[in-house]
Design an enzyme around this catalytic site. Structure first.
Site, PDB file in Angstrom:
ATOM      1  N   LYS A 124       0.877  -1.298   0.073  1.00  0.00           N
ATOM      2  CA  LYS A 124       0.021  -0.017   0.066  1.00  0.00           C
ATOM      3  C   LYS A 124       0.888   1.219  -0.099  1.00  0.00           C
ATOM      4  O   LYS A 124       2.116   1.097   0.388  1.00  0.00           O
ATOM      5  CB  LYS A 124      -0.882   0.235   1.290  1.00  0.00           C
ATOM      6  CG  LYS A 124      -2.225   0.659   0.833  1.00  0.00           C
ATOM      7  CD  LYS A 124      -3.299  -0.102   0.319  1.00  0.00           C
ATOM      8  CE  LYS A 124      -4.382   0.506   0.197  1.00  0.00           C
ATOM      9  NZ  LYS A 124      -5.536  -0.195  -0.485  1.00  0.00           N
ATOM     10  N   ASP A 164      -6.788   4.172  -4.972  1.00  0.00           N
ATOM     11  CA  ASP A 164      -7.427   3.752  -3.557  1.00  0.00           C
ATOM     12  C   ASP A 164      -8.275   5.074  -3.416  1.00  0.00           C
ATOM     13  O   ASP A 164      -8.375   6.031  -4.119  1.00  0.00           O
ATOM     14  CB  ASP A 164      -6.683   3.544  -2.576  1.00  0.00           C
ATOM     15  CG  ASP A 164      -7.031   2.885  -1.058  1.00  0.00           C
ATOM     16  OD1 ASP A 164      -7.703   1.867  -1.189  1.00  0.00           O
ATOM     17  OD2 ASP A 164      -7.401   3.679  -0.161  1.00  0.00           O
ATOM     18  N   GLY A 236     -20.543   7.145   1.059  1.00  0.00           N
ATOM     19  CA  GLY A 236     -19.425   7.461  -0.061  1.00  0.00           C
ATOM     20  C   GLY A 236     -20.389   7.882  -1.126  1.00  0.00           C
ATOM     21  O   GLY A 236     -21.197   7.539  -1.525  1.00  0.00           O
ATOM     22  N   PHE A 237     -19.362   8.418  -2.221  1.00  0.00           N
ATOM     23  CA  PHE A 237     -20.051   8.801  -3.338  1.00  0.00           C
ATOM     24  C   PHE A 237     -18.924   8.551  -4.384  1.00  0.00           C
ATOM     25  O   PHE A 237     -18.697   9.250  -5.500  1.00  0.00           O
ATOM     26  CB  PHE A 237     -20.643  10.089  -3.331  1.00  0.00           C
ATOM     27  CG  PHE A 237     -19.921  11.447  -3.027  1.00  0.00           C
ATOM     28  CD1 PHE A 237     -18.964  11.803  -3.832  1.00  0.00           C
ATOM     29  CD2 PHE A 237     -20.017  11.610  -1.710  1.00  0.00           C
ATOM     30  CE1 PHE A 237     -18.455  12.935  -3.345  1.00  0.00           C
ATOM     31  CE2 PHE A 237     -19.215  12.913  -1.468  1.00  0.00           C
ATOM     32  CZ  PHE A 237     -18.516  13.402  -2.269  1.00  0.00           C
ATOM     33  N   ASN A 239     -15.602   6.132  -6.292  1.00  0.00           N
ATOM     34  CA  ASN A 239     -15.566   5.300  -7.283  1.00  0.00           C
ATOM     35  C   ASN A 239     -16.157   3.672  -6.819  1.00  0.00           C
ATOM     36  O   ASN A 239     -16.927   3.112  -7.318  1.00  0.00           O
ATOM     37  CB  ASN A 239     -14.163   4.703  -7.738  1.00  0.00           C
ATOM     38  CG  ASN A 239     -13.907   3.529  -8.528  1.00  0.00           C
ATOM     39  OD1 ASN A 239     -13.506   2.615  -7.827  1.00  0.00           O
ATOM     40  ND2 ASN A 239     -13.998   3.555  -9.760  1.00  0.00           N
ATOM     41  N   VAL A 240     -15.974   3.441  -5.664  1.00  0.00           N
ATOM     42  CA  VAL A 240     -16.506   2.197  -5.041  1.00  0.00           C
ATOM     43  C   VAL A 240     -17.902   2.290  -4.880  1.00  0.00           C
ATOM     44  O   VAL A 240     -18.582   1.323  -5.253  1.00  0.00           O
ATOM     45  CB  VAL A 240     -15.629   1.828  -3.780  1.00  0.00           C
ATOM     46  CG1 VAL A 240     -16.398   0.471  -3.226  1.00  0.00           C
ATOM     47  CG2 VAL A 240     -14.236   1.602  -4.106  1.00  0.00           C
ATOM     48  N   ALA A 241     -18.441   3.461  -4.162  1.00  0.00           N
ATOM     49  CA  ALA A 241     -19.790   3.428  -4.190  1.00  0.00           C
ATOM     50  C   ALA A 241     -20.509   3.586  -5.493  1.00  0.00           C
ATOM     51  O   ALA A 241     -21.821   3.025  -5.434  1.00  0.00           O
ATOM     52  CB  ALA A 241     -20.095   4.776  -3.098  1.00  0.00           C
ATOM     53  N   TRP A 242     -20.099   4.284  -6.367  1.00  0.00           N
ATOM     54  CA  TRP A 242     -20.603   4.255  -7.599  1.00  0.00           C
ATOM     55  C   TRP A 242     -20.716   2.925  -8.207  1.00  0.00           C
ATOM     56  O   TRP A 242     -21.623   2.613  -8.707  1.00  0.00           O
ATOM     57  CB  TRP A 242     -19.744   5.171  -8.374  1.00  0.00           C
ATOM     58  CG  TRP A 242     -19.819   5.184  -9.892  1.00  0.00           C
ATOM     59  CD1 TRP A 242     -20.840   5.816 -10.701  1.00  0.00           C
ATOM     60  CD2 TRP A 242     -19.288   4.317 -11.067  1.00  0.00           C
ATOM     61  NE1 TRP A 242     -20.866   5.498 -12.025  1.00  0.00           N
ATOM     62  CE2 TRP A 242     -19.933   4.800 -12.219  1.00  0.00           C
ATOM     63  CE3 TRP A 242     -17.901   3.624 -10.900  1.00  0.00           C
ATOM     64  CZ2 TRP A 242     -19.226   4.117 -13.618  1.00  0.00           C
ATOM     65  CZ3 TRP A 242     -17.473   3.028 -12.115  1.00  0.00           C
ATOM     66  CH2 TRP A 242     -18.154   3.354 -13.259  1.00  0.00           C
TER      67      TRP A 242
HETATM   68  O1  2IT Z   1      -7.940  -1.671  -1.349  1.00  0.00           O
HETATM   69  C1  2IT Z   1      -7.709  -2.058  -2.475  1.00  0.00           C
HETATM   70  O2  2IT Z   1      -7.859  -3.473  -2.786  1.00  0.00           O
HETATM   71  C2  2IT Z   1      -7.429  -1.440  -3.630  1.00  0.00           C
HETATM   72  N1  2IT Z   1      -7.467   0.087  -3.304  1.00  0.00           N
HETATM   73  C3  2IT Z   1      -7.070  -1.830  -4.989  1.00  0.00           C
HETATM   74  C4  2IT Z   1      -5.752  -2.310  -4.872  1.00  0.00           C
HETATM   75  C5  2IT Z   1      -5.266  -2.590  -6.536  1.00  0.00           C
HETATM   76  O3  2IT Z   1      -4.135  -3.178  -6.531  1.00  0.00           O
HETATM   77  O4  2IT Z   1      -6.099  -2.769  -7.307  1.00  0.00           O
END
Ligand code: 2IT
Length: 447
Positions: A124, A164, A236-237, A239-242
Site C-alpha cells: 500500500k 485507492d 461514500g460517493f 468510485n467504489v460507491a458508484w
Molecule cells: O484496497 C484495495 O484493494 C485497492 N485499493 C485496490 C488495489 C489494487 O491494486 O487494485
C-alpha cells in the site's frame, strides 16, 4: 502463539499505530486456533514475520500550487509481503494518511490478495495530500512530483500500485505519464486502473463495487435470501460507491442513501441512473460534498447535515468509504431500524464493536478483505492482459470477476463454517488468506 503476547510486543513497539494494531488484532484472533495446530508455523515464526512489512519507503513530495506557493507533503510505499507474488496494492491520497494507516492497509491487502486466487503479494502507499479543493492542474503536479520519488521502487514484476481513496483513473493517468518519462519504457504493467485505450482493463473502474455485489448475492443466496427489492444504504460517493450503486440497482435493489463527510442524502424513491452518473461528477469536482446531490436533484434526494448513512432505514448496509466509518452505536441503530445484513466494502469499515454486535445479534456480516477483493482481482486481470499485450472484452472480464468472487465466498464458507452451521465470514476470510500466505512463506525458507 498467543494473540495477546504478539499484540503486547507490537503495541510496545508501535504504541501510536492504532489502525495497524486493530487490523493485526482482528487477523490474529481469527487464526490463533488454526495456527496452533501447525507447529511448523511456530518454528518458522511465521506470525512474527508476517506482521512486519518487508520494507517501507518514505519520501518528501514537493510541488507548486496554483498561487505559485511551494507545498510539501510526505509520500510512502509500504511493501508488505511478497510470499505469493509481486507487491500489489493501491495508493491513497488523503489528509489523514500516516504510516499506521498504510501499514494496516498493506497488512490487509496481503490476505485479500491471497483470497483472489491470483499471484499477488501485499502493498500500500500514498501521501498525506488532501485533494479537496485542488484544481486539476494541482492534482497533476502533485502526481508528477510523487512519481519522481516512487518510480524507482516499482516495476511490473516488482511492485504494482493502483488507486485507492483519492486516487482514480485521472490520477493513475498523471502518475503513469511521469513514470514512463522517467523509466523510458512503456511498462503498462507497472500500474493498474489505467485508461482503457492505454492498457487499462475494461471494467476495472466498476470492479470493486460489482464484485462486492456479486459477493453479497452469494452470501444472501447461502442464507436463503434474495437481493431483489432490498433497500440498501451505502456510504461514500467515490468510485467504489458508484460501482456498488450501479450493480445493486441493476440487480433490482433500491439504493436509498448515499453519504459524504458533510452528511447523508436520503433517496426514498431509490437512486436513479442520472444520480449514479452524477456521483462521478461529484468525485471529479474535488468538492468532497454529498450535499451537491440534493442540490442537483431537489425533491428526489434529501440532504441532512452531520448524519451518516446508517441513520437511514434499510435492509442491507454497505460501507463504501473509509476505515472505522461504522461504529457499534451505528450498528445498533441499523439493527433497530430493521437492517439484517452488512457487507463491508471499505477496508476495515466497521469498528470491532460493530462487527461483534452484528455477529452476536443475527446480522449477516462479511469483512472488506473478502467483499471488496474484486477490485484488486481485476487489477490482477489487468496485469495479465498487459503481460500478454492483449485486451479482453467486458463479458470476459466480468465472467472472470464472477468466478473469483464465487471462489472467495467458497473459501469463506470452507474456513468459516462453525459447529452450529453458521458462517463466520471474518474467520473464514482471515484463515483462508493466512493459510495460503503462511504456507508459501514456510516453503520459501527463512528470508
Ligand atoms: O484496497 C484495495 O484493494 C485497492 N485499493 C485496490 C488495489 C489494487 O491494486 O487494485
Amino acid at each position: 502463539m498467543k494473540t495477546a503476547d504478539i499484540m503486547a510486543r507490537i503495541e510496545a513497539k508501535y504504541p501510536l499505530e492504532k489502525e495497524y494494531l486493530q487490523a493485526v488484532q482482528e487477523v490474529l484472533e481469527s487464526i490463533e486456533e488454526v495456527y496452533n495446530r501447525h507447529p511448523e508455523f511456530e518454528r518458522a515464526k511465521i506470525v512474527e514475520r508476517m506482521v512486519e512489512p518487508d520494507r517501507i519507503f518514505s519520501f518528501r513530495v514537493t510541488w507548486v500550487d496554483d498561487r505559485g506557493e511551494v507545498r510539501t507533503n510526505t509520500g510512502y510505499r509500504i511493501q508488505f509481503n511478497s510470499a505469493i507474488g509481486p507487491y500489489k496494492g493501491g495508493l491513497r491520497f488523503h489528509k489523514a494518511v500516516t504510516p499506521s494507516m498504510l501499514k494496516f492497509l498493506g497488512f490487509e491487502q496481503t490476505f485479500k490478495n491471497a483470497l483472489t486466487t491470483l499471484p499477488m503479494g501485499g502493498a500500500k502507499g500514498g501521501a498525506d495530500f488532501d485533494p479537496t479543493g485542488k484544481s486539476d492542474e494541482e492534482i497533476m503536479r502533485f502526481c508528477q512530483a510523487f512519481m519522481l520519488e516512487l518510480w524507482n521502487c516499482i516495476g511490473p514484476d516488482q511492485d504494482i500500485p493502483a488507486g485507492d481513496v483519492g486516487v482514480g483513473g485521472r490520477e493513475i493517468g498523471y502518475l503513469y505519464g511521469m513514470y514512463k518519462k522517467l523509466a523510458r519504457q512503456y511498462n503498462t504493467g507497472v500500474l493498474t486502473g489505467k485508461g482503457a485505450t492505454w492498457g487499462g482493463s475494461i471494467l476495472r473502474p466498476e470492479a470493486t463495487g460489482f464484485g462486492a455485489l456479486y459477493f453479497t448475492q452469494h452470501l444472501l443466496h447461502k442464507a436463503g435470501k434474495d437481493i431483489k427489492g432490498c433497500r440498501i444504504a451505502l456510504s461514500g460517493f467515490g468510485n467504489v460507491a458508484w460501482g456498488a450503486a450501479t450493480k445493486a440497482t441493476e440487480l433490482g435493489a433500491k439504493v436509498v442513501a448515499v453519504s459524504g463527510p458533510d452528511g447523508v442524502c436520503e433517496i426514498p424513491g431509490g437512486i436513479t441512473k442520472e444520480m449514479i452518473d452524477y456521483m462521478l461528477v461529484m468525485r471529479a469536482s474535488n468538492r468532497n460534498r454529498v450535499q451537491d446531490m440534493a442540490d442537483k436533484f431537489p425533491g428526489e434526494a434529501v440532504f441532512t447535515p452531520g448524519k451518516k448513512a446508517w441513520s437511514v432505514k434499510c435492509d442491507i448496509a454497505l460501507p463504501c468509504a473509509f476505515q472505522n466509518e461504522l461504529s457499534e452505536d451505528d450498528a445498533r441503530e441499523l439493527k433497530a431500524n430493521g437492517c439484517w445484513c452488512c457487507c463491508e466494502v471499505s477496508n476495515m469499515g466497521c469498528q470491532p464493536g460493530a462487527i461483534h454486535f452484528f455477529q452476536s445479534n443475527g446480522v449477516l456480516f462479511a469483512p472488506g478483505k473478502a467483499v471488496n477483493a474484486g477490485g484488486v482481482a481485476t487489477s490482477g486481470l489487468e496485469m495479465t492482459q498487459n503481460a500478454e499485450h492483449i485486451s479482453w472484452d467486458a463479458s470476459e472480464v466480468d465472467a472472470k470477476l464472477h468466478f473469483i468472487m464465487k471462489s472467495i465466498h467458497e473459501q469463506c464458507v470452507k474456513y468459516g463454517t462453525q459447529p452450529d452451521g453458521s458462517i463466520d465470514y471474518v474467520k473464514g476470510a482471515n484463515i483462508a488468506g493466512f493459510m495460503k500466505v503462511a504456507t508459501a512463506m514456510l516453503e520459501q525458507g527463512t528470508v
